[in-house]
Design a protein around this motif. Structure first.
Motif, mmCIF file in Angstrom:
data_model
loop_
_atom_site.group_PDB
_atom_site.id
_atom_site.type_symbol
_atom_site.label_atom_id
_atom_site.label_comp_id
_atom_site.label_asym_id
_atom_site.label_seq_id
_atom_site.Cartn_x
_atom_site.Cartn_y
_atom_site.Cartn_z
ATOM 1 N N LEU A 33 30.375 38.336 36.320
ATOM 2 C CA LEU A 33 31.336 37.387 36.882
ATOM 3 C C LEU A 33 30.811 36.806 38.193
ATOM 4 O O LEU A 33 30.927 35.606 38.448
ATOM 5 C CB LEU A 33 32.682 38.071 37.125
ATOM 6 N N ASP A 34 30.223 37.652 39.017
ATOM 7 C CA ASP A 34 29.670 37.208 40.292
ATOM 8 C C ASP A 34 28.495 36.255 40.075
ATOM 9 O O ASP A 34 28.416 35.195 40.719
ATOM 10 C CB ASP A 34 29.220 38.425 41.102
ATOM 11 N N GLU A 35 27.599 36.609 39.153
ATOM 12 C CA GLU A 35 26.433 35.761 38.882
ATOM 13 C C GLU A 35 26.850 34.429 38.269
ATOM 14 O O GLU A 35 26.296 33.368 38.614
ATOM 15 C CB GLU A 35 25.464 36.493 37.965
ATOM 16 N N LEU A 36 27.808 34.475 37.370
ATOM 17 C CA LEU A 36 28.267 33.249 36.722
ATOM 18 C C LEU A 36 28.934 32.315 37.731
ATOM 19 O O LEU A 36 28.649 31.109 37.767
ATOM 20 C CB LEU A 36 29.233 33.614 35.596
ATOM 21 N N SER A 37 29.804 32.868 38.567
ATOM 22 C CA SER A 37 30.455 32.060 39.602
ATOM 23 C C SER A 37 29.428 31.461 40.547
ATOM 24 O O SER A 37 29.535 30.294 40.954
ATOM 25 C CB SER A 37 31.455 32.913 40.386
ATOM 26 N N GLY A 38 28.418 32.264 40.905
ATOM 27 C CA GLY A 38 27.380 31.783 41.798
ATOM 28 C C GLY A 38 26.577 30.648 41.194
ATOM 29 O O GLY A 38 26.303 29.636 41.867
ATOM 30 N N GLN A 39 26.196 30.782 39.934
ATOM 31 C CA GLN A 39 25.443 29.712 39.271
ATOM 32 C C GLN A 39 26.250 28.432 39.186
ATOM 33 O O GLN A 39 25.737 27.334 39.445
ATOM 34 C CB GLN A 39 25.043 30.147 37.855
ATOM 35 N N LEU A 40 27.510 28.550 38.802
ATOM 36 C CA LEU A 40 28.341 27.364 38.658
ATOM 37 C C LEU A 40 28.508 26.638 39.988
ATOM 38 O O LEU A 40 28.503 25.403 40.039
ATOM 39 C CB LEU A 40 29.705 27.750 38.079
ATOM 40 N N ALA A 41 28.637 27.394 41.067
ATOM 41 C CA ALA A 41 28.804 26.779 42.379
ATOM 42 C C ALA A 41 27.498 26.216 42.924
ATOM 43 O O ALA A 41 27.475 25.108 43.487
ATOM 44 C CB ALA A 41 29.389 27.799 43.355
ATOM 45 N N GLU A 42 26.402 26.942 42.727
ATOM 46 C CA GLU A 42 25.148 26.587 43.394
ATOM 47 C C GLU A 42 24.264 25.652 42.574
ATOM 48 O O GLU A 42 23.608 24.775 43.135
ATOM 49 C CB GLU A 42 24.374 27.863 43.719
ATOM 50 N N ARG A 43 24.255 25.809 41.256
ATOM 51 C CA ARG A 43 23.376 24.985 40.423
ATOM 52 C C ARG A 43 24.116 23.859 39.720
ATOM 53 O O ARG A 43 23.503 22.880 39.295
ATOM 54 C CB ARG A 43 22.660 25.852 39.380
ATOM 55 N N PHE A 44 25.445 24.010 39.605
ATOM 56 C CA PHE A 44 26.236 22.977 38.934
ATOM 57 C C PHE A 44 27.289 22.358 39.857
ATOM 58 O O PHE A 44 28.053 21.520 39.422
ATOM 59 C CB PHE A 44 26.886 23.565 37.679
ATOM 60 N N PHE A 45 27.313 22.802 41.127
ATOM 61 C CA PHE A 45 28.111 22.188 42.187
ATOM 62 C C PHE A 45 29.607 22.177 41.864
ATOM 63 O O PHE A 45 30.349 21.292 42.303
ATOM 64 C CB PHE A 45 27.600 20.773 42.480
ATOM 65 N N VAL A 46 30.046 23.155 41.104
ATOM 66 C CA VAL A 46 31.442 23.248 40.691
ATOM 67 C C VAL A 46 32.313 23.689 41.874
ATOM 68 O O VAL A 46 31.994 24.661 42.558
ATOM 69 C CB VAL A 46 31.586 24.236 39.516
ATOM 70 N N SER A 47 33.402 22.989 42.082
ATOM 71 C CA SER A 47 34.351 23.357 43.147
ATOM 72 C C SER A 47 35.420 24.330 42.657
ATOM 73 O O SER A 47 35.901 25.165 43.412
ATOM 74 C CB SER A 47 35.034 22.100 43.698
ATOM 75 N N HIS A 48 35.813 24.198 41.380
ATOM 76 C CA HIS A 48 36.879 25.022 40.819
ATOM 77 C C HIS A 48 36.418 25.606 39.485
ATOM 78 O O HIS A 48 36.106 24.857 38.556
ATOM 79 C CB HIS A 48 38.149 24.198 40.596
ATOM 80 N N THR A 49 36.403 26.931 39.399
ATOM 81 C CA THR A 49 36.069 27.613 38.152
ATOM 82 C C THR A 49 37.294 28.337 37.633
ATOM 83 O O THR A 49 37.877 29.166 38.335
ATOM 84 C CB THR A 49 34.922 28.615 38.363
ATOM 85 N N LEU A 50 37.694 28.012 36.418
ATOM 86 C CA LEU A 50 38.845 28.644 35.780
ATOM 87 C C LEU A 50 38.339 29.655 34.752
ATOM 88 O O LEU A 50 37.655 29.286 33.791
ATOM 89 C CB LEU A 50 39.718 27.604 35.073
ATOM 90 N N PHE A 51 38.657 30.923 34.968
ATOM 91 C CA PHE A 51 38.310 31.970 34.014
ATOM 92 C C PHE A 51 39.521 32.245 33.127
ATOM 93 O O PHE A 51 40.536 32.751 33.595
ATOM 94 C CB PHE A 51 37.909 33.256 34.742
#
Length: 254
Positions: free
Chosen positions: A149-167
């Motif tokens: 979960l931590d790695e996925l959130s990090g990738q989405l924020a850092e490599r895909f510039f996502v502001s909001h991630t809904l799990f």
């Protein structure tokens, strides 16, 4: 904490105590039932249809959907009836939506992390994640689950510039018709436990949100295999997700 959240936390806490005891007590039965379910459950294909596109008019919104077979739309014949197609149609009423689907049957949380790492960097505003069922059946450990979960959130924020991630919460596996008892109860117990960890993770991780969708426990909401969402479930999931996304982006829901 809301009443719903409190109940989930209590259930997850109880599940954490019961799960290891149940594993020991029911091990041989659960293994036998697991082999049986894999042998007799029909394998439904991923639906045909587009996995990216641009739709609608209005403010720009870029949406990434990632995850497992449910994200991929297994259970319906076309992507237009699945989560991605229905959600794109909903959001296209309010936004000029650019969307993309990166999902595949059988993926665990770790598989999704590794798959994303192979994708080129891109820019999205919102990500919707569907993971967990394969982590339940594949016996992903708590520490691995939280790490992914931590790695996925990090990738989405850092490599895909996502502001909001809904799990999206793991569905209520204790209601899956394809599963016999006590396997159904056992996997439901583990799903509730992982959901408790997921909700707590989202509560403390900036930019993430735990998305709990209330699916009526009716046969029509399940696919023919008794394991995946049906068309009505995808509709409810998409409508609820669209409402939350509009709230997050401070616009009126479609």
């Amino acid at each position: 904490m809301t009443v719903v959240s409190a109940r989930l936390a209590i259930t997850a806490e109880l599940a954490a105590m019961l799960y290891p005891l149940s594993t020991l007590a029911l091990g041989p039965i659960l293994i036998g039932q697991g082999h049986y379910v894999r042998r007799v459950t029909p394998r439904l294909p991923e639906p045909e249809g587009e996995r990216d596109g641009v739709i609608g008019a209005g403010p720009e919104l870029r949406l990434l959907i990632v995850g497992d077979s449910a994200a991929a739309g297994v259970g319906v014949p076309s992507q237009s009836e699945a989560l991605a197609g229905r959600l794109a149609a909903q959001l296209g009423r309010r936004f000029r939506l650019q969307w993309r689907l990166l999902a595949e049957t059988g993926r665990t949380s770790g598989d999704v992390v590794r798959a994303l790492a192979q994708e080129p960097e891109a820019r999205f505003d919102v990500a919707l994640v569907s993971i967990g069922v394969n982590d339940v059946t594949g016996r992903t450990r708590d520490r691995q689950w939280l790490k992914h979960l931590d790695e996925l959130s990090g990738q989405l924020a850092e490599r895909f510039f996502v502001s909001h991630t809904l799990f999206t919460a793991i569905p209520p596996m204790h209601l899956f018709p394809a599963l016999p008892q006590p396997l159904r109860w056992y996997l439901g117990l583990r799903a509730r436990q992982l959901n408790g960890l997921l909700e707590d993770f989202c509560r403390h991780r900036a930019g993430t949100r735990f998305l709990s969708v209330g699916f009526p426990p009716e046969p029509g909401y399940m696919a023919a295999d008794g394991f995946h969402p049906g068309a009505d479930a995808y509709r409810v999931w998409a409508e609820h997700s669209a409402t939350v996304i509009c709230e997050l982006t401070q616009t009126t829901a479609p």
